[in-house]
Design a protein around this motif. Structure first.
Motif, mmCIF file in Angstrom:
data_model
loop_
_atom_site.group_PDB
_atom_site.id
_atom_site.type_symbol
_atom_site.label_atom_id
_atom_site.label_comp_id
_atom_site.label_asym_id
_atom_site.label_seq_id
_atom_site.Cartn_x
_atom_site.Cartn_y
_atom_site.Cartn_z
ATOM 1 N N LEU A 163 51.413 -24.826 77.633
ATOM 2 C CA LEU A 163 51.679 -25.427 76.317
ATOM 3 C C LEU A 163 52.908 -26.347 76.373
ATOM 4 C CD1 LEU A 163 51.130 -22.354 73.927
ATOM 5 C CD2 LEU A 163 49.564 -24.276 74.302
ATOM 6 N N GLU A 164 53.932 -25.908 77.120
ATOM 7 C CA GLU A 164 55.152 -26.722 77.242
ATOM 8 C C GLU A 164 54.832 -28.095 77.800
ATOM 9 O OE1 GLU A 164 58.078 -25.858 76.168
ATOM 10 O OE2 GLU A 164 58.466 -23.713 76.456
ATOM 11 N N ALA A 165 53.928 -28.124 78.769
ATOM 12 C CA ALA A 165 53.641 -29.376 79.476
ATOM 13 C C ALA A 165 52.661 -30.273 78.718
ATOM 14 C CB ALA A 165 53.074 -29.059 80.868
ATOM 15 N N MET A 166 52.025 -29.728 77.677
ATOM 16 C CA MET A 166 51.005 -30.499 76.965
ATOM 17 C C MET A 166 51.625 -31.402 75.908
ATOM 18 S SD MET A 166 48.339 -27.327 76.750
ATOM 19 C CE MET A 166 47.640 -27.614 75.151
ATOM 20 N N PRO A 167 51.031 -32.579 75.686
ATOM 21 C CA PRO A 167 51.512 -33.438 74.594
ATOM 22 C C PRO A 167 51.088 -32.842 73.249
ATOM 23 C CG PRO A 167 49.542 -34.391 75.563
ATOM 24 C CD PRO A 167 49.881 -33.179 76.391
ATOM 25 N N PRO A 168 51.717 -33.269 72.154
ATOM 26 C CA PRO A 168 51.322 -32.740 70.841
ATOM 27 C C PRO A 168 49.888 -33.133 70.505
ATOM 28 C CG PRO A 168 53.312 -34.086 70.677
ATOM 29 C CD PRO A 168 52.796 -34.261 72.054
ATOM 30 N N TYR A 169 49.344 -32.444 69.499
ATOM 31 C CA TYR A 169 47.966 -32.674 69.057
ATOM 32 C C TYR A 169 47.948 -33.713 67.947
ATOM 33 C CZ TYR A 169 43.417 -31.354 66.965
ATOM 34 O OH TYR A 169 42.148 -31.336 66.448
ATOM 35 N N GLN A 170 48.661 -33.431 66.864
ATOM 36 C CA GLN A 170 48.764 -34.374 65.760
ATOM 37 C C GLN A 170 50.233 -34.621 65.476
ATOM 38 O OE1 GLN A 170 46.594 -32.099 62.826
ATOM 39 N NE2 GLN A 170 44.713 -33.263 63.203
ATOM 40 N N GLY A 171 50.517 -35.811 64.938
ATOM 41 C CA GLY A 171 51.899 -36.121 64.581
ATOM 42 C C GLY A 171 52.130 -35.910 63.101
ATOM 43 N N GLY A 172 53.357 -35.588 62.735
ATOM 44 C CA GLY A 172 53.662 -35.417 61.318
ATOM 45 C C GLY A 172 54.892 -34.558 61.121
ATOM 46 N N GLY A 173 55.011 -33.978 59.942
ATOM 47 C CA GLY A 173 56.139 -33.100 59.640
ATOM 48 C C GLY A 173 56.006 -31.805 60.406
ATOM 49 N N ASP A 174 57.092 -31.077 60.535
ATOM 50 C CA ASP A 174 57.123 -29.746 61.144
ATOM 51 C C ASP A 174 57.018 -29.767 62.672
ATOM 52 O OD1 ASP A 174 57.798 -27.500 59.745
ATOM 53 O OD2 ASP A 174 55.832 -26.550 59.953
ATOM 54 N N MET A 175 56.351 -30.790 63.229
ATOM 55 C CA MET A 175 56.167 -30.795 64.687
ATOM 56 C C MET A 175 57.267 -31.619 65.367
ATOM 57 S SD MET A 175 55.050 -34.063 65.494
ATOM 58 C CE MET A 175 54.174 -33.971 67.034
ATOM 59 N N ILE A 176 58.266 -32.061 64.598
ATOM 60 C CA ILE A 176 59.301 -32.934 65.162
ATOM 61 C C ILE A 176 60.666 -32.255 65.109
ATOM 62 C CG2 ILE A 176 58.237 -35.156 64.724
ATOM 63 C CD1 ILE A 176 60.729 -33.695 62.261
ATOM 64 N N ARG A 177 61.545 -32.734 65.978
ATOM 65 C CA ARG A 177 62.935 -32.279 65.913
ATOM 66 C C ARG A 177 63.783 -33.410 65.336
ATOM 67 N NH1 ARG A 177 64.860 -29.956 71.330
ATOM 68 N NH2 ARG A 177 64.222 -27.931 70.507
ATOM 69 N N LYS A 178 63.463 -34.628 65.756
ATOM 70 C CA LYS A 178 64.250 -35.772 65.294
ATOM 71 C C LYS A 178 63.351 -37.001 65.294
ATOM 72 C CE LYS A 178 68.236 -38.510 66.704
ATOM 73 N NZ LYS A 178 68.727 -39.015 67.985
ATOM 74 N N VAL A 179 63.388 -37.760 64.191
ATOM 75 C CA VAL A 179 62.560 -38.958 64.088
ATOM 76 C C VAL A 179 63.428 -40.153 63.750
ATOM 77 C CG1 VAL A 179 60.686 -40.104 62.834
ATOM 78 C CG2 VAL A 179 60.547 -37.649 63.291
ATOM 79 N N THR A 180 63.292 -41.238 64.510
ATOM 80 C CA THR A 180 63.823 -42.542 64.105
ATOM 81 C C THR A 180 62.645 -43.494 64.210
ATOM 82 O OG1 THR A 180 64.370 -43.372 66.307
ATOM 83 C CG2 THR A 180 66.024 -41.977 65.219
ATOM 84 N N PHE A 181 62.827 -44.748 63.791
ATOM 85 C CA PHE A 181 61.720 -45.697 63.910
ATOM 86 C C PHE A 181 61.508 -46.126 65.351
ATOM 87 C CE2 PHE A 181 62.573 -46.247 59.318
ATOM 88 C CZ PHE A 181 61.326 -45.823 58.891
ATOM 89 N N VAL A 182 62.403 -45.776 66.213
ATOM 90 C CA VAL A 182 62.256 -46.140 67.622
ATOM 91 C C VAL A 182 61.559 -45.035 68.408
ATOM 92 C CG1 VAL A 182 63.477 -46.837 69.723
ATOM 93 C CG2 VAL A 182 64.339 -47.553 67.467
ATOM 94 N N GLU A 183 61.972 -43.794 68.161
ATOM 95 C CA GLU A 183 61.361 -42.711 68.925
ATOM 96 C C GLU A 183 61.436 -41.388 68.170
ATOM 97 O OE1 GLU A 183 63.455 -42.131 72.556
ATOM 98 O OE2 GLU A 183 65.335 -41.662 71.563
#
Lengths: 407, 150
Positions: free
Chosen positions: A244-264
């Motif tokens: 699971l650690e090595a897998m990319p996320p499934y869907q993007g959105g709230g709750d699945m992020i630690r930090k969001v900017t418009f760059v990354e």
């Protein structure tokens, strides 16, 4: 069976007192979905009446209460299947979404053109189509291990299909159309000997037997809540933490992020990385209530009782002239698929319904299985821990009468 | 034992299920269309022989439940000798009868087909009865090789 009392269990399921067309309900469509005990219903009412708010967000009291209950449910799932950590339990909508998640994250990252994915001839559409879609996207090839006429995997052929090209094995633990329980420990050991990870589709198996993912050593195990006496719309992916650690996320959105900017964006840690958006909060918590309820009864007690039911039903069914059982594996869960001479399953379904008996008639989302047996559909009675031998007698009497009516 | 089902499974339906009429492959058919209900697996092939716009012969092959078999069997009997327009009108009336949208349906105009009126109380079974007629509709319009109820 220490203390297994079916009459006491039946009292916990309010719907079992329902009358259908004036008759006592005989609910034998448990492989499609199970009915809910009062404890599950109560947990939903309790949450929405007293504790509900969004999870993982607020500092206010209700958010904390909801979050605590939500995460406690995750721990209950972890213990129920004996996962090593809460981080390995990801909530999704059901077993179908769970397989799609693995296909589109692990699969898309690790499977390339020319690679092979190995399944069996008895899979539900949900363990066929996501892999076909992945094959279309990547150029990989889907291989199918055959079964014999009893509905058992031909293990030697399965083993031969494990090749250097095989990158994933995805196998049903217990077949929904046939009841077959696959030799999953052997399958996993053979695949691992070649370094191939294994996903088990546990949608049918999980309500019928004790499952220990560490003992099985499977890499992924998926199941739905609604077949485990919990709500619909909730399911689980178990995955080994390293994968699971090595897998990319499934869907993007709230709750699945630690930090969001418009760059990354920096993704959240496990298991939240795979849980974008507000989850099915009440349903997760109610699934926890279902697990508490089952744990108190004991999965081994349930398995032993259901095995008695299946043996009883099988003996009775074989006494009926013109009835053919579809699926006679040596290792089999509490499912009785059958056909009657010249009487279409849909007519069987409607006629039994008029007697208050709910069965499934159709292809059971396993059209390749129907093709294998050369039938368009079967009738299927599937049993749960709250069913009784008396109900099986009612079913068999109903089948006898409809054979007479059809003439 | 099945008293509640008498409206749905009338004796005529059992009879046509046991002995379907016009159950044969038609050589040199003018129209041949397959009908399929993916939900239950009912499958039929309908054959028509036409003289101008008159249906001179109708037959079918396939497998399905008693309702769908009786429905297609009855249909092949009743449409023989009808014009396309007359057959279309029957389809409209049959559809109204089985889906129950019309309060006062003239069952007499439907003749023997009226035995299938009971399906309207069983929404899950309406498609079994109408598959034959959707297939006929496609055959008359000559617009498809295969139709599906879904």
């Amino acid at each position: 069976m220490s203390g297994f009392d079916v009459n006491k269990i039946r009292q916990d399921f309010p719907i079992l007192a329902e009358k259908i067309r004036g008759k006592d309900l005989v609910y034998l469509d448990n492989a499609a979905t199970c009915q809910k005990p009062q404890a599950v219903i109560d947990s939903i009412v309790q949450l929405y009446s007293h504790d509900y708010a969004n999870v993982h967000r607020g500092v206010h009291t209700l958010s904390v209460r909801s979050t605590d209950k939500f995460e406690a449910a995750r721990t209950k799932v972890k213990s129920f299947i004996n996962a090593a950590s809460d981080k390995e339990i990801i909530f999704v909508r059901g077993a179908t979404e769970a397989i799609n998640l693995v296909a589109q994250t692990y699969g898309k990252t690790n499977i390339k053109a020319g690679d092979e994915i190995l399944i069996t001839a008895m899979e539900h559409h949900s363990n066929i189509v996501p892999w076909q879609m992945l094959c279309e996207q990547t150029g990989a090839v889907l291989k199918v291990a055959p079964m014999n006429h009893k509905g058992e995997l031909i293990y030697s052929e399965f083993e031969q299909l494990l090749s250097d090209k095989t990158k994933l094995v995805s196998v049903v633990h217990m077949s929904n159309a046939l009841g077959t329980i696959n030799p999953v420990k052997k399958i996993i050991a053979a695949a691992h000997a070649k370094g191939i990870p294994v996903l088990l589709d546990g949608a049918q198996a999980i309500p019928h037997m004790a499952v220990d993912v560490q003992e099985l050593d499977c890499d992924f195990y998926v199941f739905s809540g609604h077949k485990l006496y919990g709500p619909s719309g909730i399911g689980v992916v178990y995955g080994k933490q390293s994968l699971l650690e090595a897998m990319p996320p499934y869907q993007g959105g709230g709750d699945m992020i630690r930090k969001v900017t418009f760059v990354e964006t920096e993704y959240n840690v496990l298991p939240y990385k795979f849980e974008a958006g507000t989850p099915a909060i009440a349903d997760v918590i109610a699934l926890g209530a279902a697990i508490d309820y089952l744990a108190a009864i004991g999965m081994n007690n349930i398995a032993a009782y259901e095995s008695e039911l299946l043996d009883y039903a099988t003996v009775k069914a074989k006494q009926i002239d013109g009835l053919t059982i579809i699926g006679e594996a040596e290792e089999k869960g509490a499912i009785l698929s059958f056909t009657l001479n010249k009487i279409h399953p849909h007519d069987i379904g409607t006629m039994l319904d008029s007697l208050g008996i709910a069965i499934r008639a159709g292809h059971h989302c396993a059209m390749p299985v129907m093709d294998f047996y050369g039938v368009p559909a079967t009738a299927r009675a599937s049993f749960a821990m709250y069913n009784t031998k008396q109900e099986i007698d009612v079913l068999m009497a109903g089948i006898q009468s409809l054979i007479e009516v059809f003439g | 034992m099945f008293e509640d089902l008498r409206d749905l499974y009338q004796e005529v339906i059992f009879d046509h299920n046991r002995n379907p009429r016009n159950f044969r492959v038609m050589e040199n058919a003018d129209r041949q269309v397959e009908g399929f209900n993916p939900l239950c697996g009912d499958r039929l092939t309908l054959f028509l022989k036409m003289d101008g716009d008159v249906i001179t012969d109708a037959s079918f092959q396939g497998s399905g439940c008693a309702i769908s078999t009786a429905s297609v069997s009855l249909m092949t009997e009743i449409v023989k000798g009808k014009t396309e327009a007359e057959a279309q009108e029957l389809f409209t009336k049959f559809h109204e009868m089985t889906t129950g949208k019309e309060e006062h349906i003239n069952l007499e105009a439907l003749g023997k087909l009226a035995v299938l009126a009971g399906v309207r109380e069983y929404p899950a079974r309406v498609k079994c009865a109408t598959l034959a007629w959707h297939t006929l509709d496609a055959a008359l319009k000559n617009e498809a090789n295969a139709i599906s109820t879904e």
